[in-house]
Design an enzyme around this catalytic site. Sequence first.
Site, PDB file in Angstrom:
ATOM      1  N   HIS A 189       9.468  -2.821  22.394  1.00  0.00           N
ATOM      2  CA  HIS A 189       8.169  -2.892  22.620  1.00  0.00           C
ATOM      3  C   HIS A 189       7.284  -3.527  24.271  1.00  0.00           C
ATOM      4  O   HIS A 189       8.655  -4.136  24.029  1.00  0.00           O
ATOM      5  CB  HIS A 189       7.025  -3.294  21.535  1.00  0.00           C
ATOM      6  CG  HIS A 189       5.713  -3.612  21.603  1.00  0.00           C
ATOM      7  ND1 HIS A 189       5.046  -4.393  22.588  1.00  0.00           N
ATOM      8  CD2 HIS A 189       4.888  -2.667  21.301  1.00  0.00           C
ATOM      9  CE1 HIS A 189       3.957  -4.444  22.460  1.00  0.00           C
ATOM     10  NE2 HIS A 189       3.477  -3.272  21.891  1.00  0.00           N
ATOM     11  N   GLY A 222      -3.596  -4.095  24.783  1.00  0.00           N
ATOM     12  CA  GLY A 222      -4.434  -5.408  24.344  1.00  0.00           C
ATOM     13  C   GLY A 222      -5.262  -5.719  25.469  1.00  0.00           C
ATOM     14  O   GLY A 222      -6.432  -6.679  25.593  1.00  0.00           O
ATOM     15  N   SER A 237      -4.546   0.406  23.553  1.00  0.00           N
ATOM     16  CA  SER A 237      -5.667  -0.019  23.452  1.00  0.00           C
ATOM     17  C   SER A 237      -6.557   1.481  22.968  1.00  0.00           C
ATOM     18  O   SER A 237      -7.999   1.671  22.913  1.00  0.00           O
ATOM     19  CB  SER A 237      -6.938   0.300  24.781  1.00  0.00           C
ATOM     20  OG  SER A 237      -6.302  -1.432  25.121  1.00  0.00           O
TER      21      SER A 237
HETATM   22  P1  PGA Z   1      -3.387  -3.140  21.502  1.00  0.00           P
HETATM   23  O1  PGA Z   1      -1.341  -2.174  21.453  1.00  0.00           O
HETATM   24  O2  PGA Z   1      -3.892  -1.055  21.018  1.00  0.00           O
HETATM   25  O3  PGA Z   1      -4.160  -3.966  20.755  1.00  0.00           O
HETATM   26  O4  PGA Z   1      -3.344  -2.246  22.984  1.00  0.00           O
HETATM   27  C1  PGA Z   1      -0.928  -1.342  21.489  1.00  0.00           C
HETATM   28  C2  PGA Z   1       0.156  -1.622  21.253  1.00  0.00           C
HETATM   29  O5  PGA Z   1       0.952  -2.785  21.795  1.00  0.00           O
HETATM   30  O6  PGA Z   1       1.500  -1.212  20.594  1.00  0.00           O
END
Ligand code: PGA
Length: 252
Positions: free
Chosen positions: A94, A172, A213
């Site tokens: 990640h 995020g 997101s």
């Molecule tokens: P998010 O995170 O959906 O909050 O943007 C995705 C991820 O980090 O896998």
Amino acid sequence: MRTPFVAGNWKMNKTIAETRELVAAMKTGLSGVGGVEKVICPPFMALAEASELLKDSEIGLGAQNLHWEEKGAFTGEVAPGMVKELCGYVILGHSERRAYFGETDEIVNRKLLAAQKFDLTPIVCVGETLEQYESNQTRDVVMRQTGLGLKGVSAEFASRIVVAYEPVWAIGTGKASNGKEANAVVKDFIRPAIAELYGEQTAQAIRVLYGGSVTGANAAEFFSEPDIDGALVGGASLKVEDFVQIVTHSKA
Ligand code: PGA
């Protein structure tokens, strides 16, 4: 036909008590939503509790990381065999692990080999930063991360790998990529990088997700693209309604 796949990455959220509540609500919300492989990835501390609660359920359980060694003097780390006792899946590479914990493509690859050895289905994350995106390096970065991260496993295991394309600038931030652009990265860079290693058939068999997101409101846009097979969901995976909506939209 690739079976749609949606995974929720809870990141460093939810205590054991909170996990109990959220898992119960997810089980109710997702019951009857078939035709999709669905996985939740709570923090390590809550995996034992979650695995108990998911025993009679179709929801799979994943860890967010593992160490590549089988055991030994690695204070604070979790071995692949320990993950396997509770989980069927593991998120690897990640972008938060790459950015904050120094994970390189070589480390991601060692972890992938450990996942193979312990029969865990890996969800391998790749994606460019904002700086790389703005300087047109997406192709190089994504092809390098895919090529180095995925190498050296058996052909049989390779087809089981799930790849998540997650542009770092979309994680995020509330600024998701768009379906067309994300699909082009998967089709033109990620699947060809897999084909270089394992051939075209495997490149077409592997599920590739979009992440960054994703919400109940924008998921359908990504899922309508032919090369995107599902989503890796962060923030919205902590909200039952959103997550259920995303899983429902992912159905072919
Ligand atoms: P998010 O995170 O959906 O909050 O943007 C995705 C991820 O980090 O896998």
